[in-house]
Structures are given as C-alpha cells and as structure tokens.
Design a protein around this motif. Structure first.
Motif, short mmCIF file in Angstrom:
data_model
loop_
_atom_site.label_atom_id
_atom_site.label_comp_id
_atom_site.label_asym_id
_atom_site.label_seq_id
_atom_site.Cartn_x
_atom_site.Cartn_y
_atom_site.Cartn_z
N ASP A 1 0.83 -1.20 0.00
CA ASP A 1 0.00 0.00 0.00
C ASP A 1 0.87 1.26 0.00
O ASP A 1 0.60 2.21 -0.75
CB ASP A 1 -0.92 -0.02 1.22
CG ASP A 1 -2.11 0.91 1.09
OD1 ASP A 1 -2.79 0.84 0.06
OD2 ASP A 1 -2.34 1.68 2.02
N GLN B 1 -5.53 6.71 -4.92
CA GLN B 1 -5.21 5.28 -4.98
C GLN B 1 -6.37 4.44 -4.48
O GLN B 1 -6.75 3.44 -5.11
CB GLN B 1 -3.96 5.01 -4.14
CG GLN B 1 -3.64 3.54 -3.95
CD GLN B 1 -2.84 3.30 -2.69
OE1 GLN B 1 -2.18 4.20 -2.18
NE2 GLN B 1 -2.90 2.10 -2.17
N LYS B 2 -6.96 4.83 -3.35
CA LYS B 2 -8.06 4.08 -2.78
C LYS B 2 -9.32 4.17 -3.64
O LYS B 2 -10.09 3.21 -3.74
CB LYS B 2 -8.36 4.59 -1.36
CG LYS B 2 -7.25 4.31 -0.36
CD LYS B 2 -6.97 2.83 -0.22
CE LYS B 2 -5.93 2.56 0.83
NZ LYS B 2 -5.60 1.11 0.92
N TYR C 1 -8.80 1.73 -6.43
CA TYR C 1 -8.95 0.37 -5.89
C TYR C 1 -10.42 0.01 -5.72
O TYR C 1 -10.88 -1.07 -6.15
CB TYR C 1 -8.20 0.30 -4.56
CG TYR C 1 -8.41 -0.96 -3.75
CD1 TYR C 1 -8.42 -2.22 -4.35
CD2 TYR C 1 -8.57 -0.90 -2.37
CE1 TYR C 1 -8.60 -3.37 -3.59
CE2 TYR C 1 -8.75 -2.04 -1.61
CZ TYR C 1 -8.76 -3.27 -2.22
OH TYR C 1 -8.95 -4.40 -1.47
N ARG C 2 -11.20 0.92 -5.15
CA ARG C 2 -12.62 0.67 -4.92
C ARG C 2 -13.38 0.56 -6.24
O ARG C 2 -14.22 -0.33 -6.42
CB ARG C 2 -13.20 1.81 -4.08
CG ARG C 2 -14.69 1.66 -3.74
CD ARG C 2 -15.24 2.97 -3.21
NE ARG C 2 -15.22 4.01 -4.23
CZ ARG C 2 -14.89 5.28 -4.00
NH1 ARG C 2 -14.56 5.68 -2.78
NH2 ARG C 2 -14.89 6.16 -4.98
N THR D 1 -8.45 -2.87 -8.62
CA THR D 1 -7.06 -2.67 -8.21
C THR D 1 -6.65 -1.24 -8.53
O THR D 1 -7.20 -0.61 -9.45
CB THR D 1 -6.08 -3.61 -8.95
OG1 THR D 1 -6.17 -3.38 -10.36
CG2 THR D 1 -6.34 -5.07 -8.63
N THR D 2 -5.67 -0.74 -7.80
CA THR D 2 -5.08 0.55 -8.13
C THR D 2 -4.49 0.50 -9.53
O THR D 2 -4.61 1.46 -10.30
CB THR D 2 -3.98 0.92 -7.10
OG1 THR D 2 -4.56 0.97 -5.80
CG2 THR D 2 -3.35 2.25 -7.43
#
Length: 237
Positions: free
Chosen positions: A39, A61-62, A65-66, A70-71
């Motif tokens: 992370d 980044q999050k 990902y969400r 994936t990032t």
C-alpha cells in the motif's frame, strides 16, 4: 456474524476436487499486514506519477482500488502506465515478516485434487509469499493479474479466463477469499465460497466496503482460521 459460528463438515466438501485460494489476507492472516508495505509503495508511485502530496495520492489510490478492483487497473485506464513497472515497484517489499505456517502447509497438502492461487497480484509476489509461508510446493499453479490481462477480480471475465485455462469444474470447486465482493461470481458459478476474516473481526486495515455482513448471501462459510477449516473439511465426521 452468524456464519462464523457454523463449522464445516466433511460431507459438505466431499465433492470438492478444485481448491482455489486468493493470496493476500487469505493464505496469511490479516494481522501479518503484509499489504501495508504494498500500500505504501502504491501511494508513493501515484504521488510520483501525478506530482501529488502523499495524502492526495493515497485518496486517489483508494478510489481507483474501490472503483476498478485494483489501483493498477485505475492507473492503466486513466493514465496509461506500464503495468509491469508498477507491479515490480509495488511488490518491492520485505517478505521476512510472513511467518512460516507448517500447519497450513499440511492442511493444504491433505486436500484431495488440485490447488490454485488466484490473485490480483503478480506471480512473483505470490511465489515469494507462499515460499515464506512454506506452502508453495503444494499448489498446481498460480493465476495472476498478468494472466488475467490486468483485469482484476471481481470481473466475471477474469474468473471465466481462469476456469477455462485450468478446466475447472465449478460445481466441484471451492473459493477462499478475504473480500466479499470477490465471492459473488464464484457463488453464481456453483462454487463453495469461504470468506477469511481477521481474528475477532478486527478490520483495522480495511475499508468499510471490504467487510462483510450476514446479508452477504454469496458467502457459504466464514472463518478466521484457514488451517483449522481445511482440517475439518478433510476429516471424516
């Protein structure tokens, strides 16, 4: 969580000959927190790529990902990055923090049929992690994000690609995961689905959408002890 109280029986898994395991926070427990290193590396990558402050880089980044699984997928779609460079930098971590788990190794070895690692990470990361755990030799193959064409779970096409490549009979298969949304497709395909959770359900590192509830009908079983769970499904009742 009621499902955590329901123990598996040998009879419920007697038909299973294909055993599919996610990697991070599944084959090793949440409290090891190996992903924290990855992370940090991903946040640093995003900050450098887009000239952002660390807090803004982490937020973006999050979001990727969400929204994209994936990032990496988010960065590929929005910024056209080199995925191999990203994976190499993201997984430049210290694997010595992963403790060997001979009990898990014996439990996996005892499972009848084939065993696979199916990860949104890379083969190299899976090999290093599984080797540290002492379980690498018990798997038939590793299906990673590269084999998936960089399209991560929970995308249905990625499960189809994995199942087709290895000719997996989903009605004789079980999937082990730490993210509830990654069990939606396996359940629809007829697989037994098992969610790995932290000890005492302490989701200190998880986003709210990563946790589960009794409303998650795609989950057949919940466990905080993978080795113990596997021993139960192999042992005669």
């Amino acid at each position: 969580m009621k499902k955590l109280d329901r123990l598996p029986t040998h009879a419920e898994f007697a038909h299973v000959t294909e055993w599919v395991f996610d990697l991070d926070n599944t084959l090793y427990p949440h409290h090891v927190n190996l992903f924290a290193q990855i992370d940090r590396n991903m946040t640093a990558y995003v900050a450098e790529l887009l000239s952002l402050e660390p807090s803004e880089a982490k937020k973006l980044q999050k979001e990727y990902y969400r929204d994209h699984g994936t990032t990496l997928q988010g960065l590929m779609l929005h910024h056209g990055i080199d995925p191999n460079d990203f994976l190499e930098r993201a997984h430049a971590i210290d694997y010595s923090v992963v403790p060997a788990n001979p009990d898990l190794g014996e439990a996996i070895k005892a499972l009848p049929g084939r065993k696979f690692i199916f990860t949104n990470g890379s083969v190299a990361h899976a090999q290093m992690t599984a080797r540290a755990l002492g379980i690498l030799d018990h798997f038939d193959d590793i299906f990673d994000i590269v084999a998936a064409g960089y399209l991560p779970k929970p995308a249905g096409d990625t499960y189809d690609k994995f199942m087709s490549l290895h000719r997996v009979d989903t009605h004789h298969a079980a999937m082990f995961e730490d993210l509830p949304r990654n069990l939606l497709v396996p359940k629809a395909l007829g697989m037994k689905t098992i969610l790995l959770v932290p000890r005492n359900l302490e989701y200190e590192f998880a986003e709210a959408w990563e946790t589960s509830s009794d409303a998650d009908e795609q989950i057949d079983f919940v466990t905080e002890d993978l080795a113990g769970f596997l021993r139960r499904v192999v042992a005669a009742d």
